[in-house]
Design a protein around this motif. Sequence first.
Motif, PDB file in Angstrom:
ATOM      1  N   ARG A 198     -57.921  90.551  42.598  1.00  0.00           N
ATOM      2  CA  ARG A 198     -56.925  91.609  42.756  1.00  0.00           C
ATOM      3  C   ARG A 198     -56.452  91.766  44.189  1.00  0.00           C
ATOM      4  N   ILE A 199     -57.238  91.273  45.136  1.00  0.00           N
ATOM      5  CA  ILE A 199     -56.800  91.387  46.537  1.00  0.00           C
ATOM      6  C   ILE A 199     -56.531  89.994  47.131  1.00  0.00           C
ATOM      7  N   SER A 200     -56.226  89.039  46.259  1.00  0.00           N
ATOM      8  CA  SER A 200     -55.959  87.667  46.702  1.00  0.00           C
ATOM      9  C   SER A 200     -54.500  87.287  46.470  1.00  0.00           C
ATOM     10  N   THR A 212     -54.526  85.939  51.868  1.00  0.00           N
ATOM     11  CA  THR A 212     -55.866  85.871  51.298  1.00  0.00           C
ATOM     12  C   THR A 212     -55.939  84.873  50.147  1.00  0.00           C
ATOM     13  N   ARG A 247     -56.724  91.273  54.408  1.00  0.00           N
ATOM     14  CA  ARG A 247     -55.374  91.500  53.870  1.00  0.00           C
ATOM     15  C   ARG A 247     -54.707  92.679  54.569  1.00  0.00           C
ATOM     16  N   LYS A 248     -55.478  93.738  54.821  1.00  0.00           N
ATOM     17  CA  LYS A 248     -54.939  94.894  55.528  1.00  0.00           C
ATOM     18  C   LYS A 248     -54.519  94.524  56.940  1.00  0.00           C
ATOM     19  N   THR A 270     -60.509  92.179  51.616  1.00  0.00           N
ATOM     20  CA  THR A 270     -59.642  93.357  51.589  1.00  0.00           C
ATOM     21  C   THR A 270     -59.227  93.742  53.001  1.00  0.00           C
TER      22      THR A 270
END
Length: 290
Positions: free
Chosen positions: A229-231, A216, A210-211, A207
């Motif tokens: 969900r964060i990929s 990712t 990604r930020k 996460t």
Amino acid sequence: MVRTKHIAPLKAGCLLRIKSAMEMFKPAERTVAKFVLNNPERVMQMSVSEVARDVEVGEATVIRFCRALNYKGYQEFKLRLAQDLVEPVEFIHENISFADNTAELAQKVFQTNVKAVEDTRKVLDPEMIEVAAKALVGARKIDIYGVGYSSFTALDAKLKLVRLGLIADAYGDAHLQAMAAASLAKGDVAIGISHSGSTKDVVDALTAARKSGAITISITNFSPSPITRISDVVLLTASPESPLGGEVLTSRIAQLCVIDVLSVALAVELGERCLDLIKKTSEAVKKKRY
């Protein structure tokens, strides 16, 4: 309002504790409890996201249900549930019996691992491999995150990427993961490896990456799950082992196969220059051999 936890002790077993706590649960948690009692074997193979989806509640509700039983989280809950449902011998490896001789043990272990490899081949999306390979070729820097046994998979991935001349590093410590992820930028790639897809340290690191602007990639056995969900890219494995086996057995073999496929696809993407890179890195380690 603080709920009084008049429930069966830990040694009583997970299912008995759920039944004893039924009146203590809030309505949404009680729905989760009933689902677990009606589908215990199924829940053993599900991620927290999958349970939440099927019960039609939020993931936070599933976590609160687990904590109401005095478990630290969903993973501990599944471990305790598994202990209720499997025989002690299955703690060692799925489908094994104490009556098996060595030849039978070997056959079962190999069969389980071969099935995991074959099932992973079926669920692995070739298009996602291509997207991941292209992202890695153009990456300025590559971070790989994994904890526990997935940290060894991360190290294997690092070895393969470095051999191809890429700038890559693997992190198994949560603090190092956090610092490394915060240092990434646009043009970098972060890979998170988590069999359950719910490993908090790895999800947090991905996460943060990604930020920071990095692309990712996740390698996991479960979708949907927190890590997917964060990929930007999801590479799925399929290793239907007992939860008590964790990532020690078939899941790690499935992960390694995905890494192998990805590294070969990456080599093809690099083209002719790949041969020069492999030659250089091979020459660099020749002196380390007798």
